[in-house]
Design a protein around this motif. Structure first.
Motif, PDB file in Angstrom:
ATOM      1  N   ALA A  75       0.844  -1.195   0.000  1.00  0.00           N
ATOM      2  CA  ALA A  75       0.000   0.000   0.000  1.00  0.00           C
ATOM      3  C   ALA A  75       0.880   1.246   0.000  1.00  0.00           C
ATOM      4  O   ALA A  75       2.104   1.171   0.039  1.00  0.00           O
ATOM      5  N   ASP A  76       0.227   2.425  -0.077  1.00  0.00           N
ATOM      6  CA  ASP A  76       0.979   3.666   0.044  1.00  0.00           C
ATOM      7  C   ASP A  76       1.527   3.802   1.463  1.00  0.00           C
ATOM      8  O   ASP A  76       0.979   3.239   2.417  1.00  0.00           O
ATOM      9  N   TYR A  77       2.602   4.561   1.596  1.00  0.00           N
ATOM     10  CA  TYR A  77       3.248   4.721   2.901  1.00  0.00           C
ATOM     11  C   TYR A  77       2.307   5.453   3.860  1.00  0.00           C
ATOM     12  O   TYR A  77       1.790   6.535   3.571  1.00  0.00           O
ATOM     13  N   ASP A  78       2.051   4.836   5.004  1.00  0.00           N
ATOM     14  CA  ASP A  78       1.149   5.374   6.016  1.00  0.00           C
ATOM     15  C   ASP A  78       1.993   6.017   7.116  1.00  0.00           C
ATOM     16  O   ASP A  78       2.738   5.328   7.816  1.00  0.00           O
ATOM     17  N   PHE A  79       1.886   7.346   7.263  1.00  0.00           N
ATOM     18  CA  PHE A  79       2.739   8.045   8.215  1.00  0.00           C
ATOM     19  C   PHE A  79       2.319   7.835   9.669  1.00  0.00           C
ATOM     20  O   PHE A  79       2.951   8.369  10.578  1.00  0.00           O
ATOM     21  N   VAL A  80       1.257   7.070   9.909  1.00  0.00           N
ATOM     22  CA  VAL A  80       0.858   6.738  11.274  1.00  0.00           C
ATOM     23  C   VAL A  80       1.380   5.373  11.682  1.00  0.00           C
ATOM     24  O   VAL A  80       1.990   5.210  12.747  1.00  0.00           O
ATOM     25  N   PHE A  81       1.175   4.359  10.817  1.00  0.00           N
ATOM     26  CA  PHE A  81       1.492   2.987  11.202  1.00  0.00           C
ATOM     27  C   PHE A  81       2.801   2.463  10.611  1.00  0.00           C
ATOM     28  O   PHE A  81       3.385   1.529  11.156  1.00  0.00           O
ATOM     29  N   ASP A  82       3.297   3.030   9.506  1.00  0.00           N
ATOM     30  CA  ASP A  82       4.511   2.504   8.880  1.00  0.00           C
ATOM     31  C   ASP A  82       5.804   3.015   9.512  1.00  0.00           C
ATOM     32  O   ASP A  82       6.786   2.273   9.586  1.00  0.00           O
ATOM     33  N   PRO A  83       5.902   4.264   9.973  1.00  0.00           N
ATOM     34  CA  PRO A  83       7.168   4.724  10.564  1.00  0.00           C
ATOM     35  C   PRO A  83       7.503   3.981  11.854  1.00  0.00           C
ATOM     36  O   PRO A  83       6.684   3.249  12.424  1.00  0.00           O
ATOM     37  N   HIS A  84       8.724   4.192  12.313  1.00  0.00           N
ATOM     38  CA  HIS A  84       9.145   3.643  13.598  1.00  0.00           C
ATOM     39  C   HIS A  84       8.652   4.540  14.731  1.00  0.00           C
ATOM     40  O   HIS A  84       8.944   5.739  14.753  1.00  0.00           O
ATOM     41  N   THR A  85       7.921   3.966  15.663  1.00  0.00           N
ATOM     42  CA  THR A  85       7.605   4.609  16.928  1.00  0.00           C
ATOM     43  C   THR A  85       8.239   3.765  18.025  1.00  0.00           C
ATOM     44  O   THR A  85       8.014   2.559  18.078  1.00  0.00           O
ATOM     45  N   VAL A  86       9.026   4.398  18.865  1.00  0.00           N
ATOM     46  CA  VAL A  86       9.735   3.664  19.915  1.00  0.00           C
ATOM     47  C   VAL A  86       9.512   4.371  21.246  1.00  0.00           C
ATOM     48  O   VAL A  86       9.758   5.575  21.362  1.00  0.00           O
ATOM     49  N   VAL A  87       9.025   3.619  22.213  1.00  0.00           N
ATOM     50  CA  VAL A  87       8.870   4.124  23.578  1.00  0.00           C
ATOM     51  C   VAL A  87       9.878   3.386  24.454  1.00  0.00           C
ATOM     52  O   VAL A  87       9.911   2.149  24.457  1.00  0.00           O
ATOM     53  N   THR A  88      10.698   4.136  25.180  1.00  0.00           N
ATOM     54  CA  THR A  88      11.788   3.538  25.948  1.00  0.00           C
ATOM     55  C   THR A  88      11.728   3.968  27.402  1.00  0.00           C
ATOM     56  O   THR A  88      12.054   5.109  27.724  1.00  0.00           O
ATOM     57  N   PRO A  89      11.302   3.071  28.312  1.00  0.00           N
ATOM     58  CA  PRO A  89      11.495   3.328  29.739  1.00  0.00           C
ATOM     59  C   PRO A  89      12.853   2.793  30.174  1.00  0.00           C
ATOM     60  O   PRO A  89      13.397   1.861  29.567  1.00  0.00           O
ATOM     61  N   GLY A  90      13.412   3.396  31.197  1.00  0.00           N
ATOM     62  CA  GLY A  90      14.711   2.927  31.675  1.00  0.00           C
ATOM     63  C   GLY A  90      15.093   3.566  32.986  1.00  0.00           C
ATOM     64  O   GLY A  90      14.372   4.411  33.528  1.00  0.00           O
ATOM     65  N   VAL A  91      16.231   3.158  33.500  1.00  0.00           N
ATOM     66  CA  VAL A  91      16.725   3.692  34.759  1.00  0.00           C
ATOM     67  C   VAL A  91      18.248   3.725  34.723  1.00  0.00           C
ATOM     68  O   VAL A  91      18.882   2.846  34.135  1.00  0.00           O
ATOM     69  N   ARG A  92      18.803   4.768  35.320  1.00  0.00           N
ATOM     70  CA  ARG A  92      20.252   4.885  35.470  1.00  0.00           C
ATOM     71  C   ARG A  92      20.594   4.884  36.956  1.00  0.00           C
ATOM     72  O   ARG A  92      19.879   5.487  37.761  1.00  0.00           O
ATOM     73  N   VAL A  93      21.675   4.229  37.289  1.00  0.00           N
ATOM     74  CA  VAL A  93      22.140   4.166  38.673  1.00  0.00           C
ATOM     75  C   VAL A  93      23.576   4.675  38.705  1.00  0.00           C
ATOM     76  O   VAL A  93      24.422   4.208  37.932  1.00  0.00           O
ATOM     77  N   THR A  94      23.838   5.649  39.569  1.00  0.00           N
ATOM     78  CA  THR A  94      25.186   6.202  39.740  1.00  0.00           C
ATOM     79  C   THR A  94      25.637   5.888  41.160  1.00  0.00           C
ATOM     80  O   THR A  94      25.425   6.687  42.080  1.00  0.00           O
ATOM     81  N   PRO A  95      26.231   4.714  41.391  1.00  0.00           N
ATOM     82  CA  PRO A  95      26.588   4.324  42.758  1.00  0.00           C
ATOM     83  C   PRO A  95      27.691   5.173  43.355  1.00  0.00           C
ATOM     84  O   PRO A  95      27.773   5.319  44.571  1.00  0.00           O
ATOM     85  N   PHE A  96      28.569   5.697  42.506  1.00  0.00           N
ATOM     86  CA  PHE A  96      29.598   6.613  42.988  1.00  0.00           C
ATOM     87  C   PHE A  96      29.950   7.565  41.860  1.00  0.00           C
ATOM     88  O   PHE A  96      29.628   7.325  40.693  1.00  0.00           O
ATOM     89  N   GLN A  97      30.573   8.642  42.231  1.00  0.00           N
ATOM     90  CA  GLN A  97      30.771   9.752  41.310  1.00  0.00           C
ATOM     91  C   GLN A  97      31.532   9.336  40.060  1.00  0.00           C
ATOM     92  O   GLN A  97      32.580   8.715  40.118  1.00  0.00           O
ATOM     93  N   GLY A  98      30.960   9.694  38.904  1.00  0.00           N
ATOM     94  CA  GLY A  98      31.638   9.480  37.638  1.00  0.00           C
ATOM     95  C   GLY A  98      31.354   8.167  36.958  1.00  0.00           C
ATOM     96  O   GLY A  98      31.792   7.965  35.828  1.00  0.00           O
TER      97      GLY A  98
END
Length: 671
Positions: A289-312
């Motif tokens: 089909a023709d390119y659908d700008f709603v369903f064909d592109p990449h949509t990425v949702v990224t949850p995450g966490v960073r931990v800094t136990p000590f400086q640097g």
């Protein structure tokens, strides 16, 4: 894979960069000339939780931060991740594994410019039965980021919470399973960046980024000349490898937003990203089909966490979730893959480890005083004016807030006079040389924070944490007689509604003043020969809270008194006929009951009981009980000490009466 000729320059560049940082960290500081205050230039571990994103810039996952750290800030990262699906896009049931590994480094200069370089290796293994196909293709990227707003920081100490700028990057993949760069498939992208960073500017745990940009794919314009430009997106194997390395054939538009919550030691974050192909011919979208700008592109949702136990040093975990552009969820279908666009994996989990290092120097572009104290007098190896060589030691004090964020511009004072008063630099530190001392007392102050002091032991570096002061509200009031209007001496007790935070204030000349934290407070006024009285006040920031007490003298014949199991009243509490409205005469009874409860602290709880003649009168009786309870609370009796109840009068009891039953003490919890 890249061979020695191609891989060596990239790895050497990264290795040299990191080696230089390590050497700068370990090498001893050069002593400045005796007549020049150059300070102690070098690198120390960074104080932030910064990491590099997928493009090698300081950012989140794909979204790039508009901020640039400085005066010189180095960040290096190793990251990796993978994807597994037991049934992928092949014609038969096939198992698919995608892995990525990346090394990246970035250098920031004076909050203005950031340079980045990274090497990425992408590999796949597709298995159908006993047959497996393995492919790999590395790539190398270089980029630069500009934050013009950083120029403001060079000339002012005012915190700037907003950054805005541009980034540009060129990416060069290797030829498929070859050893030389593939110039046909190079790409270049530019992006506009905006960041709001309340954590660094004001110590609030919020950081947000917004990106938007364009990516140019060289292969798209050379494909009619050289068909090799499409080999990444031809057939099952080509599409699988394109998904692993994120290889596109069409130009793209992209944009994303990310939010971070930098807490002490931990930074949770979430990011949303959109990336779509441009100039796709008709009939080249999913399923023809023709390119659908709603369903064909990449949509990425990224949850995450960073931990800094000590400086640097920061560790990161994340998971990309691809709700669109994934060719049909589980399992994806080759027919649903967009021609010329890589498949967006439904999920991709990974992590990273990042090391950040910040340069320090004798002066800071955002400080009005040197970060390295000039009054250290005698750098190591220098001589005193009389020719003697005193024993000296390096002095270092770093200042952060409770979230471990560096605080520039804090004044550091040394009580022993070893160093002059100095302001911390961009990294939140003061460094200098002073004569050797077993201990050294340091006091740190900064507008908007409470002062703090520490003792440095035998030349050890010190870390001082400044906390924002607890805001307080001024309470002002008067205590006077109700009838004679005379100013009364005595005391006023203040307690939170939950019974905590007890404070006692003396009343002199009928006036009292104190300061409390914002919230709801119960005040009780006491004066000899007068009934005790209370008030409930709401302390909010702003103008002082005014409270006026009018106390009645203790009557010769008390209306209320404590007897066995109850508070007995000589008169009933008066209400308007057939309503729960108190008559003015009720105040004489209830004020006396209030005094008994305020004096008799051993009464844990009293039950206000209103008697109804019949069951149908219980609703009104309950309303009256609630009104009496509210009166007692409004006049200084803590809410936990009063309950309200209605019941039908028993034989010998008078309907409409208000009883005050003392509840037995609560039993202690069993061991």
């Amino acid at each position: 894979m890249w061979g020695t000729r191609t891989c060596a320059p990239a790895l050497a560049a990264l290795g040299c960069l990191w080696g230089a940082l390590a050497h700068a960290q370990d090498a001893p500081a050069a002593a400045p000339a005796a007549d020049v205050d150059d300070g102690d230039d070098g690198f120390g571990f960074g104080s932030s939780d910064r990491v590099l994103n997928r493009y090698g810039f300081v950012g989140v996952r794909r979204v790039t931060s508009a901020r640039v750290y400085g005066p010189v800030a180095a960040t290096a990262q190793l990251s990796g991740g993978g994807f597994y699906l037991p049934d992928f896009v092949g014609p038969d049931v096939d198992q698919q594994v995608i892995v990525r590994a990346r090394g990246a480094a970035a250098l920031g200069f004076f909050d203005l410019v950031e340079l980045s370089a990274q090497a990425l290796g992408a590999g796949t293994e597709n298995t159908i039965g006993d047959y497996s196909t393995r492919q790999a293709a590395p790539q190398f990227s270089v980029g630069a980021k500009l934050n013009p707003v950083g120029l403001v920081g060079l000339f002012t100490d005012f915190p700037i919470p907003v950054a805005a700028g541009l980034s540009a990057q060129v990416t060069m993949p290797a030829r498929l399973n070859g050893i030389v760069p593939d110039y046909l498939n190079l790409s270049a992208q530019v992006a506009a960046l905006v960041t709001v960073d309340l954590a660094d500017a004001y110590g609030l745990p919020f950081r947000a980024h917004l990106n938007g940009g364009y990516r140019y794919q060289n292969a798209h314009y050379l494909a009619p000349v050289d068909t090799r430009a499409r080999y990444y997106l031809q057939g099952v194997d080509g599409h699988v490898l394109a998904a692993a390395g994120d290889y596109w054939w069409y130009d793209q538009a992209f944009g994303g937003v990310a939010v971070e919550v930098p807490l002490p030691f931990v930074t949770p974050f979430v990011e949303a990203w959109w990336q779509g192909a441009l100039m796709v011919p008709a009939g080249r979208g999913a399923s023809g089909a023709d390119y659908d700008f709603v369903f064909d592109p990449h949509t990425v949702v990224t949850p995450g966490v960073r931990v800094t136990p000590f400086q640097g040093v920061t560790f990161e975990l994340f998971c990309d979730i691809g709700p669109t552009g994934n060719a049909g969820y589980v399992p994806p279908s080759l027919a649903n893959v967009v021609d010329g666009q890589p498949l967006n994996p439904l999920y991709f989990a990974g992590g990273s480890v990042t090391v950040s290092m910040d340069a320090f120097s004798s002066s800071s572009p955002s400080s009005s005083a040197p970060a390295e104290a000039a009054g250290g007098d005698f750098p190591e190896g220098a001589a005193t004016p009389d020719g003697a060589a005193p024993a000296v030691q390096k002095v270092e004090v770093c200042v952060t807030d409770g979230a471990r964020l560096a605080l520039p511009g804090a004044r550091v004072s040394f009580s022993d006079g070893g160093l002059p008063d100095s302001l911390t630099g961009d990294d939140g530190c003061v460094r200098g040389w002073a004569e050797t001392a077993a201990t050294r007392r340091v006091t740190v102050s900064l507008e908007g924070f409470e002062d703090n002091a520490v003792t440095l032991e035998d030349g050890a570096p010190g870390r001082v944490v400044l906390e924002r002061p607890i805001q307080r509200v001024t309470l002002q009031g008067s205590v006077r007689g109700e009838v004679d209007d005379v100013a009364l001496p005595g005391t006023v007790e203040l307690t939170r509604q939950d019974g905590s935070g007890f404070v006692e204030v003396d009343v002199e000349g009928g006036r009292f003043t104190t300061a409390v934290e914002p919230g709801t407070w119960v005040l009780q006024a006491h004066s000899d020969g007068y009934l005790r009285a209370g008030r409930v006040v709401e302390a909010v920031m702003g103008e002082p809270v005014q409270v006026a007490f009018r106390l009645n003298k203790v009557p010769a014949r008390r209306i209320a008194k404590r007897v066995e199991g109850r508070i007995e009243t000589a008169a009933n509490v008066a209400f308007s006929s057939r309503s729960a409205e108190l008559l003015s005469a009720a105040a004489f009874v209830l004020d006396d009951v209030v005094d008994v409860l305020l004096v008799e602290r051993g009464i844990e709880q009293v039950k206000v009981v209103v008697l109804a003649k019949k069951k149908k009168g219980l609703p009104q009786a309950q309303e009256r009980a609630d009104v009496v309870k509210a009166y007692l609370e409004a006049h200084g009796v803590l809410p936990r000490r009063v309950v309200a109840e209605a019941r039908v009068a028993k034989k010998g009891e008078k309907a409409g009466a208000v009883l005050f039953d003392i509840q037995p003490p609560s039993e202690p919890a069993a061991p």
